[in-house]
Write a protein that holds these residues in place. Structure first.
Motif, PDB file in Angstrom:
ATOM      1  N   UNK A  15     -25.587  15.246  26.720  1.00 32.56           N
ATOM      2  CA  UNK A  15     -24.185  15.539  27.026  1.00 32.56           C
ATOM      3  C   UNK A  15     -23.746  14.580  28.129  1.00 32.56           C
ATOM      4  N   UNK A  16     -22.633  13.905  27.899  1.00 32.56           N
ATOM      5  CA  UNK A  16     -22.094  12.997  28.919  1.00 32.56           C
ATOM      6  C   UNK A  16     -21.600  13.833  30.093  1.00 32.56           C
ATOM      7  N   UNK A  17     -22.168  13.574  31.261  1.00 35.90           N
ATOM      8  CA  UNK A  17     -21.828  14.375  32.432  1.00 35.90           C
ATOM      9  C   UNK A  17     -21.025  13.602  33.472  1.00 35.90           C
ATOM     10  N   UNK A  18     -21.217  12.295  33.538  1.00 38.85           N
ATOM     11  CA  UNK A  18     -20.543  11.514  34.574  1.00 38.85           C
ATOM     12  C   UNK A  18     -19.300  10.824  34.016  1.00 38.85           C
ATOM     13  N   UNK A  19     -18.435  10.411  34.912  1.00 36.79           N
ATOM     14  CA  UNK A  19     -17.235   9.667  34.511  1.00 36.79           C
ATOM     15  C   UNK A  19     -17.616   8.354  33.826  1.00 36.79           C
ATOM     16  N   UNK A  20     -18.668   7.706  34.305  1.00 34.74           N
ATOM     17  CA  UNK A  20     -19.109   6.446  33.696  1.00 34.74           C
ATOM     18  C   UNK A  20     -19.597   6.662  32.264  1.00 34.74           C
ATOM     19  N   UNK A  21     -20.335   7.754  32.020  1.00 35.76           N
ATOM     20  CA  UNK A  21     -20.798   8.053  30.667  1.00 35.76           C
ATOM     21  C   UNK A  21     -19.612   8.317  29.739  1.00 35.76           C
ATOM     22  N   UNK A  22     -18.648   9.066  30.237  1.00 34.19           N
ATOM     23  CA  UNK A  22     -17.463   9.360  29.426  1.00 34.19           C
ATOM     24  C   UNK A  22     -16.653   8.094  29.156  1.00 34.19           C
ATOM     25  N   UNK A  23     -16.532   7.231  30.146  1.00 34.58           N
ATOM     26  CA  UNK A  23     -15.825   5.969  29.949  1.00 34.58           C
ATOM     27  C   UNK A  23     -16.524   5.133  28.877  1.00 34.58           C
ATOM     28  N   UNK A  24     -17.850   5.135  28.879  1.00 34.81           N
ATOM     29  CA  UNK A  24     -18.603   4.420  27.851  1.00 34.81           C
ATOM     30  C   UNK A  24     -18.313   4.964  26.464  1.00 34.81           C
ATOM     31  N   UNK A  25     -18.163   6.275  26.360  1.00 30.51           N
ATOM     32  CA  UNK A  25     -17.823   6.911  25.080  1.00 30.51           C
ATOM     33  C   UNK A  25     -16.421   6.494  24.645  1.00 30.51           C
ATOM     34  N   UNK A  26     -15.460   6.505  25.563  1.00 32.80           N
ATOM     35  CA  UNK A  26     -14.089   6.120  25.221  1.00 32.80           C
ATOM     36  C   UNK A  26     -14.007   4.649  24.812  1.00 32.80           C
ATOM     37  N   UNK A  27     -14.828   3.796  25.436  1.00 34.06           N
ATOM     38  CA  UNK A  27     -14.884   2.384  25.044  1.00 34.06           C
ATOM     39  C   UNK A  27     -15.514   2.237  23.661  1.00 34.06           C
ATOM     40  N   UNK A  28     -16.552   3.010  23.389  1.00 31.71           N
ATOM     41  CA  UNK A  28     -17.222   2.989  22.090  1.00 31.71           C
ATOM     42  C   UNK A  28     -16.229   3.378  20.993  1.00 31.71           C
ATOM     43  N   UNK A  29     -15.466   4.442  21.228  1.00 31.40           N
ATOM     44  CA  UNK A  29     -14.432   4.870  20.272  1.00 31.40           C
ATOM     45  C   UNK A  29     -13.420   3.760  20.018  1.00 31.40           C
ATOM     46  N   UNK A  30     -12.955   3.147  21.099  1.00 28.81           N
ATOM     47  CA  UNK A  30     -11.960   2.078  20.974  1.00 28.81           C
ATOM     48  C   UNK A  30     -12.518   0.958  20.097  1.00 28.81           C
ATOM     49  N   UNK A  31     -13.743   0.575  20.370  1.00 29.52           N
ATOM     50  CA  UNK A  31     -14.354  -0.508  19.593  1.00 29.52           C
ATOM     51  C   UNK A  31     -14.402  -0.156  18.104  1.00 29.52           C
ATOM     52  N   UNK A  32     -14.824   1.065  17.772  1.00 28.53           N
ATOM     53  CA  UNK A  32     -14.951   1.470  16.368  1.00 28.53           C
ATOM     54  C   UNK A  32     -13.567   1.595  15.718  1.00 28.53           C
ATOM     55  N   UNK A  33     -12.689   2.413  16.309  1.00 23.70           N
ATOM     56  CA  UNK A  33     -11.397   2.702  15.682  1.00 23.70           C
ATOM     57  C   UNK A  33     -10.437   1.506  15.699  1.00 23.70           C
ATOM     58  N   UNK A  34     -10.253   0.910  16.857  1.00 21.71           N
ATOM     59  CA  UNK A  34      -9.217  -0.107  17.009  1.00 21.71           C
ATOM     60  C   UNK A  34      -9.717  -1.491  16.592  1.00 21.71           C
TER      61      UNK A  34
END
Length: 122
Positions: A15-34
């Motif tokens: 489970x992503x617990x830190x802001x940095x982990x969550x930011x990495x997830x949001x970047x991963x999503x951006x890369x895949x979707x956009x």
């Protein structure tokens, strides 16, 4: 490590617990979707190359990693009908499920979204 060696490694799920982990997830999503799928989404923040929405504020972010490399993600939202966006409630007809529940009015719903896997692990 070559591509085949990476793919044969078992990922760890957390489970992503830190802001940095969550930011990495949001970047991963951006890369895949956009970038990969060329989708134009309202929730895409192009300046930061992040993809997130209001359900991330209360969702559980799961990440799969091989070593330090993020190779998969998913989001789980668990809560009462009122916490979900009107779009989700309408498109999945969640209010219809609420009518069939005989218990308290606080029926919880669970929704898993944003499941994505890195291209070389598909």
């Amino acid at each position: 490590m070559n591509h085949l060696e990476k793919v044969n490694k078992t990922p760890t799920i957390s489970i992503a617990a830190t802001d940095d982990e969550k930011k990495g997830i949001y970047q991963f999503r951006y890369h895949i979707y956009v970038e990969e799928m060329s989708r134009q989404l309202k929730s895409a923040h192009e300046n930061d190359e992040l993809l997130y929405d209001e359900m991330d504020e209360w969702g559980i972010q799961l990440c799969a990693k091989v070593g330090s490399e993020l190779v998969g993600i998913s989001r789980i939202n668990i809560g009462p009908l009122e916490k979900f966006t009107p779009y989700i409630v309408d498109s999945l007809a969640l209010d219809r499920f609420q009518k069939f529940y005989m218990g308290s009015k606080d029926q919880g719903f669970a929704l898993i979204t944003k499941l994505m896997v890195a291209p070389h692990y598909r």
